[in-house]
Write an enzyme that holds these catalytic residues in place. Structure first.
Site, short mmCIF file in Angstrom:
data_model
loop_
_atom_site.label_atom_id
_atom_site.label_comp_id
_atom_site.label_asym_id
_atom_site.label_seq_id
_atom_site.Cartn_x
_atom_site.Cartn_y
_atom_site.Cartn_z
N ASP A 189 0.83 -1.21 0.00
CA ASP A 189 0.00 0.00 0.00
C ASP A 189 0.86 1.25 0.00
O ASP A 189 2.02 1.22 0.41
CB ASP A 189 -0.83 0.05 1.29
CG ASP A 189 -2.16 -0.63 1.13
OD1 ASP A 189 -2.52 -0.98 0.01
OD2 ASP A 189 -2.83 -0.80 2.16
N LYS A 211 -3.09 3.26 -2.91
CA LYS A 211 -4.22 4.14 -3.21
C LYS A 211 -3.88 5.53 -2.73
O LYS A 211 -3.24 5.69 -1.69
CB LYS A 211 -5.46 3.68 -2.45
CG LYS A 211 -5.90 2.29 -2.78
CD LYS A 211 -7.00 1.92 -1.81
CE LYS A 211 -7.39 0.47 -1.96
NZ LYS A 211 -8.31 0.04 -0.92
#
Ligand SMILES: C[S@@+](CC[C@H](N)C(=O)[O-])C[C@H]1O[C@@H](n2cnc3c(N)ncnc32)[C@H](O)[C@@H]1O
Length: 401
Positions: A189, A211
Protein backbone atom coordinates in the site's frame (compact mmCIF):
# COMPACT_ATOMS: atom_id res chain seq x y z
CA UNK A 1 29.95 -35.48 17.81
CA UNK A 2 27.24 -36.31 15.32
CA UNK A 3 24.35 -33.79 15.19
CA UNK A 4 20.95 -35.33 14.65
CA UNK A 5 17.29 -34.27 14.96
CA UNK A 6 14.97 -36.92 16.35
CA UNK A 7 11.28 -37.42 15.66
CA UNK A 8 10.13 -38.35 19.15
CA UNK A 9 6.41 -38.03 18.51
CA UNK A 10 4.51 -40.87 20.16
CA UNK A 11 7.75 -42.42 21.43
CA UNK A 12 8.36 -42.96 25.12
CA UNK A 13 11.17 -40.92 26.70
CA UNK A 14 12.26 -41.29 30.31
CA UNK A 15 13.01 -38.14 32.31
CA UNK A 16 14.65 -39.09 35.61
CA UNK A 17 14.27 -36.28 38.14
CA UNK A 18 11.69 -33.76 39.26
CA UNK A 19 13.59 -30.45 39.39
CA UNK A 20 13.81 -27.44 37.06
CA UNK A 21 16.22 -29.10 34.60
CA UNK A 22 13.93 -32.14 34.32
CA UNK A 23 11.00 -29.74 33.89
CA UNK A 24 12.67 -28.01 30.92
CA UNK A 25 13.52 -31.32 29.28
CA UNK A 26 10.00 -32.68 29.86
CA UNK A 27 8.45 -29.53 28.39
CA UNK A 28 10.59 -29.59 25.24
CA UNK A 29 9.94 -33.29 24.74
CA UNK A 30 6.18 -32.91 25.27
CA UNK A 31 6.20 -29.96 22.81
CA UNK A 32 7.80 -32.32 20.29
CA UNK A 33 5.00 -34.84 20.89
CA UNK A 34 6.96 -37.40 22.94
CA UNK A 35 5.28 -39.77 25.36
CA UNK A 36 7.10 -38.47 28.45
CA UNK A 37 7.55 -40.59 31.57
CA UNK A 38 8.85 -38.65 34.58
CA UNK A 39 10.14 -40.71 37.48
CA UNK A 40 10.90 -38.75 40.67
CA UNK A 41 9.74 -38.84 44.30
CA UNK A 42 8.63 -35.18 44.10
CA UNK A 43 8.07 -32.55 41.41
CA UNK A 44 8.94 -28.86 41.22
CA UNK A 45 6.10 -26.46 40.44
CA UNK A 46 7.02 -26.20 36.78
CA UNK A 47 6.72 -29.97 36.36
CA UNK A 48 3.48 -30.09 38.33
CA UNK A 49 2.05 -27.63 35.81
CA UNK A 50 2.78 -30.16 33.08
CA UNK A 51 1.00 -33.12 34.64
CA UNK A 52 -1.70 -33.03 31.97
CA UNK A 53 0.98 -33.74 29.32
CA UNK A 54 3.41 -36.13 31.04
CA UNK A 55 3.09 -39.36 33.02
CA UNK A 56 4.52 -39.20 36.53
CA UNK A 57 5.63 -42.14 38.66
CA UNK A 58 6.26 -40.76 42.18
CA UNK A 59 9.26 -42.85 43.32
CA UNK A 60 13.05 -43.07 43.00
CA UNK A 61 14.23 -43.95 39.49
CA UNK A 62 15.58 -47.46 38.91
CA UNK A 63 17.90 -48.76 36.17
CA UNK A 64 15.07 -51.03 34.99
CA UNK A 65 13.06 -47.91 34.00
CA UNK A 66 15.08 -47.63 30.80
CA UNK A 67 13.76 -50.96 29.55
CA UNK A 68 11.27 -49.84 26.93
CA UNK A 69 12.10 -46.20 26.19
CA UNK A 70 13.74 -44.64 23.14
CA UNK A 71 15.72 -41.99 24.96
CA UNK A 72 16.68 -41.09 28.52
CA UNK A 73 17.33 -37.77 30.22
CA UNK A 74 18.80 -37.90 33.70
CA UNK A 75 18.51 -34.90 36.02
CA UNK A 76 17.96 -36.40 39.46
CA UNK A 77 20.51 -34.17 41.20
CA UNK A 78 22.20 -37.34 42.50
CA UNK A 79 25.30 -38.23 40.41
CA UNK A 80 25.18 -41.87 41.53
CA UNK A 81 21.56 -42.29 40.49
CA UNK A 82 22.23 -40.55 37.15
CA UNK A 83 25.28 -42.78 36.56
CA UNK A 84 23.32 -45.95 37.32
CA UNK A 85 20.50 -45.04 34.93
CA UNK A 86 23.03 -43.99 32.25
CA UNK A 87 24.87 -47.32 32.60
CA UNK A 88 21.62 -49.27 32.27
CA UNK A 89 20.72 -47.26 29.15
CA UNK A 90 24.18 -47.85 27.71
CA UNK A 91 23.85 -51.60 28.22
CA UNK A 92 20.62 -51.57 26.19
CA UNK A 93 22.13 -49.19 23.54
CA UNK A 94 19.66 -46.45 24.40
CA UNK A 95 20.88 -42.86 24.15
CA UNK A 96 21.12 -41.06 27.48
CA UNK A 97 21.64 -37.34 28.13
CA UNK A 98 23.16 -36.71 31.57
CA UNK A 99 22.49 -33.36 33.18
CA UNK A 100 24.96 -33.96 36.03
CA UNK A 101 28.10 -34.68 33.99
CA UNK A 102 28.38 -33.47 30.40
CA UNK A 103 31.76 -35.18 29.96
CA UNK A 104 30.36 -38.57 30.92
CA UNK A 105 27.21 -38.11 28.85
CA UNK A 106 26.64 -40.11 25.66
CA UNK A 107 24.42 -37.40 24.15
CA UNK A 108 23.93 -33.64 24.54
CA UNK A 109 20.97 -31.36 23.99
CA UNK A 110 21.87 -28.36 21.85
CA UNK A 111 20.87 -24.76 22.38
CA UNK A 112 18.04 -24.16 19.90
CA UNK A 113 16.67 -21.17 17.99
CA UNK A 114 13.33 -21.77 16.32
CA UNK A 115 11.41 -19.57 13.94
CA UNK A 116 8.40 -21.38 12.45
CA UNK A 117 9.80 -24.13 10.22
CA UNK A 118 13.44 -23.07 10.74
CA UNK A 119 15.36 -24.72 13.59
CA UNK A 120 18.99 -23.90 14.36
CA UNK A 121 20.73 -26.12 16.93
CA UNK A 122 24.17 -25.35 18.30
CA UNK A 123 26.63 -26.72 20.80
CA UNK A 124 29.88 -25.14 21.94
CA UNK A 125 31.67 -27.87 23.87
CA UNK A 126 31.74 -27.37 27.61
CA UNK A 127 30.84 -23.67 27.42
CA UNK A 128 27.06 -23.32 27.57
CA UNK A 129 27.17 -19.53 28.13
CA UNK A 130 28.89 -19.09 24.79
CA UNK A 131 26.08 -21.09 23.17
CA UNK A 132 23.50 -18.85 24.84
CA UNK A 133 25.29 -15.70 23.59
CA UNK A 134 25.35 -17.17 20.09
CA UNK A 135 21.67 -18.02 20.35
CA UNK A 136 20.86 -14.39 21.19
CA UNK A 137 22.89 -13.15 18.21
CA UNK A 138 21.25 -15.69 15.88
CA UNK A 139 17.80 -14.71 17.15
CA UNK A 140 18.48 -11.06 16.41
CA UNK A 141 19.75 -11.92 12.95
CA UNK A 142 16.74 -14.12 12.13
CA UNK A 143 14.42 -11.31 13.22
CA UNK A 144 16.35 -8.54 11.50
CA UNK A 145 14.87 -9.07 8.06
CA UNK A 146 18.41 -9.63 6.71
CA UNK A 147 18.38 -13.43 7.04
CA UNK A 148 17.71 -15.24 3.74
CA UNK A 149 14.58 -17.02 4.96
CA UNK A 150 12.89 -17.46 1.57
CA UNK A 151 12.01 -21.03 0.65
CA UNK A 152 14.07 -22.46 -2.20
CA UNK A 153 11.71 -25.42 -2.69
CA UNK A 154 8.07 -24.93 -3.55
CA UNK A 155 5.45 -25.65 -0.92
CA UNK A 156 1.98 -24.52 -0.01
CA UNK A 157 1.22 -20.83 -0.47
CA UNK A 158 -0.01 -18.57 2.28
CA UNK A 159 -0.92 -14.96 2.90
CA UNK A 160 0.30 -12.80 5.77
CA UNK A 161 -1.27 -9.41 6.33
CA UNK A 162 1.50 -7.35 7.89
CA UNK A 163 0.75 -4.11 9.70
CA UNK A 164 3.64 -1.86 8.68
CA UNK A 165 3.06 0.88 11.25
CA UNK A 166 2.86 4.58 10.45
CA UNK A 167 5.88 4.90 8.18
CA UNK A 168 9.25 4.39 9.82
CA UNK A 169 10.76 0.98 9.15
CA UNK A 170 11.80 0.40 12.75
CA UNK A 171 8.18 0.70 13.86
CA UNK A 172 7.49 -2.55 12.00
CA UNK A 173 7.32 -5.59 14.30
CA UNK A 174 10.02 -8.27 14.30
CA UNK A 175 7.48 -10.82 13.09
CA UNK A 176 6.50 -8.53 10.25
CA UNK A 177 10.16 -8.18 9.22
CA UNK A 178 10.56 -11.94 9.31
CA UNK A 179 7.49 -12.55 7.18
CA UNK A 180 8.88 -10.06 4.65
CA UNK A 181 12.19 -11.94 4.58
CA UNK A 182 10.23 -15.15 3.85
CA UNK A 183 8.01 -13.65 1.15
CA UNK A 184 7.99 -14.49 -2.56
CA UNK A 185 5.52 -11.69 -3.32
CA UNK A 186 4.84 -8.41 -1.47
CA UNK A 187 1.62 -6.55 -2.24
CA UNK A 188 2.10 -3.07 -0.88
CA UNK A 189 0.00 0.00 0.00
CA UNK A 190 0.96 3.65 -0.38
CA UNK A 191 1.15 4.35 3.37
CA UNK A 192 3.17 1.23 4.21
CA UNK A 193 6.85 1.67 5.20
CA UNK A 194 8.07 1.21 1.63
CA UNK A 195 11.75 1.75 2.55
CA UNK A 196 11.72 -1.82 3.83
CA UNK A 197 11.29 -3.05 0.25
CA UNK A 198 14.92 -2.04 -0.46
CA UNK A 199 16.06 -4.93 1.77
CA UNK A 200 14.13 -7.60 -0.14
CA UNK A 201 15.79 -10.28 -2.22
CA UNK A 202 15.82 -9.01 -5.85
CA UNK A 203 13.78 -12.05 -6.89
CA UNK A 204 10.84 -11.01 -4.74
CA UNK A 205 7.94 -9.69 -6.80
CA UNK A 206 6.60 -6.36 -5.51
CA UNK A 207 3.05 -5.40 -6.52
CA UNK A 208 2.15 -1.77 -5.77
CA UNK A 209 -1.57 -1.36 -5.17
CA UNK A 210 -1.15 2.02 -3.45
CA UNK A 211 -4.22 4.14 -3.21
CA UNK A 212 -4.22 7.91 -2.95
CA UNK A 213 -7.31 9.84 -1.81
CA UNK A 214 -9.83 10.15 -4.66
CA UNK A 215 -7.62 8.00 -6.84
CA UNK A 216 -8.00 4.27 -6.36
CA UNK A 217 -5.83 2.58 -8.96
CA UNK A 218 -6.55 -0.98 -7.80
CA UNK A 219 -10.04 -1.79 -6.50
CA UNK A 220 -10.30 -3.88 -3.34
CA UNK A 221 -11.75 -6.90 -5.19
CA UNK A 222 -8.76 -6.86 -7.52
CA UNK A 223 -6.35 -6.67 -4.57
CA UNK A 224 -8.08 -9.71 -3.07
CA UNK A 225 -7.74 -11.53 -6.39
CA UNK A 226 -4.02 -10.73 -6.67
CA UNK A 227 -3.26 -11.85 -3.13
CA UNK A 228 -5.31 -15.05 -3.33
CA UNK A 229 -4.03 -15.87 -6.82
CA UNK A 230 -0.37 -15.79 -5.82
CA UNK A 231 -1.03 -17.90 -2.73
CA UNK A 232 -2.97 -20.50 -4.74
CA UNK A 233 0.03 -20.68 -7.08
CA UNK A 234 2.15 -21.77 -4.08
CA UNK A 235 3.76 -18.45 -3.18
CA UNK A 236 4.22 -16.89 0.22
CA UNK A 237 2.51 -13.53 0.01
CA UNK A 238 2.94 -10.57 2.33
CA UNK A 239 0.23 -7.97 2.12
CA UNK A 240 2.09 -4.99 3.55
CA UNK A 241 -0.25 -2.30 4.83
CA UNK A 242 0.17 0.96 6.70
CA UNK A 243 -0.65 1.01 10.44
CA UNK A 244 -2.62 -1.99 11.65
CA UNK A 245 -4.46 -4.18 9.11
CA UNK A 246 -7.63 -4.27 11.20
CA UNK A 247 -7.93 -0.54 11.97
CA UNK A 248 -9.79 0.99 9.02
CA UNK A 249 -7.48 -1.03 6.80
CA UNK A 250 -9.91 -3.48 5.13
CA UNK A 251 -7.82 -6.32 6.54
CA UNK A 252 -10.94 -8.23 7.53
CA UNK A 253 -12.15 -8.34 3.92
CA UNK A 254 -8.81 -9.66 2.72
CA UNK A 255 -8.75 -12.36 5.39
CA UNK A 256 -12.30 -13.44 4.42
CA UNK A 257 -11.32 -13.56 0.73
CA UNK A 258 -8.38 -15.84 1.59
CA UNK A 259 -10.52 -18.10 3.75
CA UNK A 260 -13.19 -18.32 1.06
CA UNK A 261 -10.50 -19.49 -1.38
CA UNK A 262 -9.11 -22.00 1.12
CA UNK A 263 -5.84 -20.08 1.47
CA UNK A 264 -3.93 -20.15 4.76
CA UNK A 265 -3.87 -16.62 6.16
CA UNK A 266 -2.47 -14.90 9.25
CA UNK A 267 -2.38 -11.32 10.50
CA UNK A 268 0.64 -9.61 12.02
CA UNK A 269 -0.60 -6.55 13.90
CA UNK A 270 0.99 -3.17 13.37
CA UNK A 271 1.32 0.14 15.20
CA UNK A 272 -1.80 2.02 14.19
CA UNK A 273 -1.48 5.61 12.99
CA UNK A 274 -4.60 6.37 15.05
CA UNK A 275 -2.48 6.26 18.20
CA UNK A 276 1.09 6.57 16.95
CA UNK A 277 0.68 9.69 14.80
CA UNK A 278 -0.79 11.80 17.64
CA UNK A 279 2.03 10.42 19.82
CA UNK A 280 4.60 11.64 17.29
CA UNK A 281 3.17 15.12 17.79
CA UNK A 282 3.34 14.80 21.58
CA UNK A 283 -0.35 13.98 22.04
CA UNK A 284 -1.29 10.94 24.14
CA UNK A 285 -4.75 9.80 23.03
CA UNK A 286 -5.72 9.23 26.66
CA UNK A 287 -4.36 11.11 29.66
CA UNK A 288 -5.28 10.86 33.32
CA UNK A 289 -7.64 13.67 34.21
CA UNK A 290 -8.25 14.67 30.58
CA UNK A 291 -9.53 11.67 28.67
CA UNK A 292 -10.34 8.10 29.64
CA UNK A 293 -11.34 6.76 26.25
CA UNK A 294 -10.53 7.07 22.59
CA UNK A 295 -12.83 6.52 19.64
CA UNK A 296 -11.36 5.96 16.18
CA UNK A 297 -13.60 7.10 13.36
CA UNK A 298 -13.36 7.02 9.58
CA UNK A 299 -13.75 10.55 8.26
CA UNK A 300 -14.12 9.20 4.76
CA UNK A 301 -17.78 8.32 5.16
CA UNK A 302 -20.66 10.31 6.64
CA UNK A 303 -20.13 10.60 10.41
CA UNK A 304 -22.87 10.43 13.05
CA UNK A 305 -22.11 13.80 14.69
CA UNK A 306 -24.90 13.46 17.28
CA UNK A 307 -23.47 10.20 18.60
CA UNK A 308 -19.88 11.46 18.49
CA UNK A 309 -20.70 14.74 20.25
CA UNK A 310 -21.96 12.76 23.27
CA UNK A 311 -18.60 10.99 23.70
CA UNK A 312 -16.52 12.60 26.44
CA UNK A 313 -13.21 11.03 25.52
CA UNK A 314 -10.86 11.66 22.60
CA UNK A 315 -12.07 11.37 18.99
CA UNK A 316 -9.51 10.38 16.38
CA UNK A 317 -10.44 10.72 12.72
CA UNK A 318 -8.54 8.94 9.96
CA UNK A 319 -9.07 9.84 6.29
CA UNK A 320 -10.77 13.04 7.47
CA UNK A 321 -8.87 15.90 5.79
CA UNK A 322 -11.36 16.53 2.98
CA UNK A 323 -14.31 16.33 5.35
CA UNK A 324 -12.72 18.43 8.14
CA UNK A 325 -14.93 21.53 7.61
CA UNK A 326 -18.05 19.36 7.67
CA UNK A 327 -16.94 17.22 10.63
CA UNK A 328 -16.02 20.21 12.83
CA UNK A 329 -19.19 22.15 11.97
CA UNK A 330 -21.43 19.11 12.55
CA UNK A 331 -19.81 18.34 15.92
CA UNK A 332 -20.46 21.92 17.10
CA UNK A 333 -24.02 21.81 15.79
CA UNK A 334 -24.52 18.55 17.70
CA UNK A 335 -23.48 20.20 20.97
CA UNK A 336 -19.71 19.79 21.30
CA UNK A 337 -18.20 23.08 22.59
CA UNK A 338 -16.69 25.16 19.78
CA UNK A 339 -13.65 25.68 22.05
CA UNK A 340 -12.79 21.92 22.01
CA UNK A 341 -9.10 21.60 21.05
CA UNK A 342 -8.27 19.98 17.71
CA UNK A 343 -4.90 18.94 16.30
CA UNK A 344 -4.27 17.79 12.75
CA UNK A 345 -1.05 15.82 12.33
CA UNK A 346 0.15 15.32 8.75
CA UNK A 347 2.76 12.79 7.63
CA UNK A 348 3.34 11.37 11.09
CA UNK A 349 6.75 9.80 11.66
CA UNK A 350 8.06 11.21 8.41
CA UNK A 351 10.53 14.05 7.85
CA UNK A 352 7.61 16.18 6.62
CA UNK A 353 5.53 15.76 9.79
CA UNK A 354 3.56 18.90 10.64
CA UNK A 355 0.93 19.70 13.28
CA UNK A 356 -1.83 22.28 12.97
CA UNK A 357 -3.59 23.16 16.21
CA UNK A 358 -6.85 24.96 16.76
CA UNK A 359 -10.39 24.46 18.04
CA UNK A 360 -13.55 23.07 16.50
CA UNK A 361 -14.43 26.68 15.69
CA UNK A 362 -11.34 27.57 13.68
CA UNK A 363 -9.51 24.36 12.66
CA UNK A 364 -11.09 24.11 9.19
CA UNK A 365 -9.96 27.64 8.30
CA UNK A 366 -6.49 27.12 9.76
CA UNK A 367 -6.05 23.83 7.90
CA UNK A 368 -7.16 25.36 4.61
CA UNK A 369 -4.83 28.33 5.08
CA UNK A 370 -1.85 26.03 5.69
CA UNK A 371 -2.75 23.68 2.86
CA UNK A 372 -3.16 20.62 5.11
CA UNK A 373 -3.24 17.43 3.07
CA UNK A 374 -3.68 13.70 3.49
CA UNK A 375 -2.34 11.60 5.13
CA UNK A 376 -3.27 13.21 8.39
CA UNK A 377 -4.78 12.19 11.70
CA UNK A 378 -7.28 14.56 13.34
CA UNK A 379 -7.47 14.55 17.14
CA UNK A 380 -10.49 16.16 18.82
CA UNK A 381 -10.62 16.58 22.60
CA UNK A 382 -8.76 17.98 25.60
CA UNK A 383 -5.59 15.99 24.86
CA UNK A 384 -5.23 17.81 21.54
CA UNK A 385 -4.49 21.00 23.51
CA UNK A 386 -2.01 19.43 25.89
CA UNK A 387 1.09 21.30 24.82
CA UNK A 388 -0.71 24.48 25.78
CA UNK A 389 -2.13 23.28 29.10
CA UNK A 390 0.70 21.07 30.39
CA UNK A 391 4.10 22.66 30.30
CA UNK A 392 6.71 20.34 28.87
CA UNK A 393 4.50 17.24 28.98
CA UNK A 394 4.40 14.97 27.14
CA UNK A 395 7.73 14.69 25.39
CA UNK A 396 7.11 14.20 21.70
CA UNK A 397 8.44 11.07 20.05
CA UNK A 398 10.36 12.42 17.12
CA UNK A 399 10.93 10.65 13.83
CA UNK A 400 14.57 9.71 13.24
CA UNK A 401 15.09 11.63 10.04
C1 LIG B 1 -6.98 3.72 5.05
S1 LIG B 1 -6.52 4.41 6.56
C2 LIG B 1 -5.50 3.15 7.16
C3 LIG B 1 -5.18 3.24 8.61
C4 LIG B 1 -4.21 2.16 9.06
N1 LIG B 1 -4.78 0.86 8.92
C5 LIG B 1 -3.71 2.39 10.47
O1 LIG B 1 -3.99 1.57 11.36
O2 LIG B 1 -2.99 3.36 10.68
C6 LIG B 1 -5.42 5.67 6.07
C7 LIG B 1 -5.41 6.85 6.99
O3 LIG B 1 -4.55 6.61 8.09
C8 LIG B 1 -3.97 7.82 8.49
N2 LIG B 1 -2.50 7.70 8.37
C9 LIG B 1 -1.82 6.59 8.07
N3 LIG B 1 -0.50 6.81 8.12
C10 LIG B 1 -0.34 8.10 8.48
C11 LIG B 1 0.78 8.94 8.71
N4 LIG B 1 2.03 8.46 8.61
N5 LIG B 1 0.56 10.20 9.07
C12 LIG B 1 -0.68 10.69 9.19
N6 LIG B 1 -1.79 9.93 9.00
C13 LIG B 1 -1.62 8.67 8.64
C14 LIG B 1 -4.54 8.90 7.60
O4 LIG B 1 -5.68 9.42 8.24
C15 LIG B 1 -4.89 8.11 6.39
O5 LIG B 1 -5.87 8.78 5.62
Amino acid sequence: MYPLHLDVSGRRVLVAGGGPVAARRARDLADAGADVLVVAPALCEDLRDQLDRVTWEPREVEPADVADVWLVHTATGDPQADAAVAAAADALRIWCVRADDAQASAAWTPVVVRRDDVTVSLTTGADPRRAVALREALSRWLDSGAAPLRRRRSGPGRVTLVGGGPGEVDLLTLRGRRRLAEADVVVVDRLAPTAVLDDLDPEVEVVDVGKTPDHHPVPQEEINRIVVGHALAGRRVVRLKGGDPYVLGRGGEEVLACRAAGVQVEVVPGVTSAFAVPAAAGIPVTHRGLSRSVTVVSGHDEVDADALARIEGTLVFLMGVTMLPRISADLVRAGKPASTPVAVVENGWRATQRTTRGTLADIAGLAAARGVRSPAVIVVGAVAGMEEVTEGVPVAYRPHS
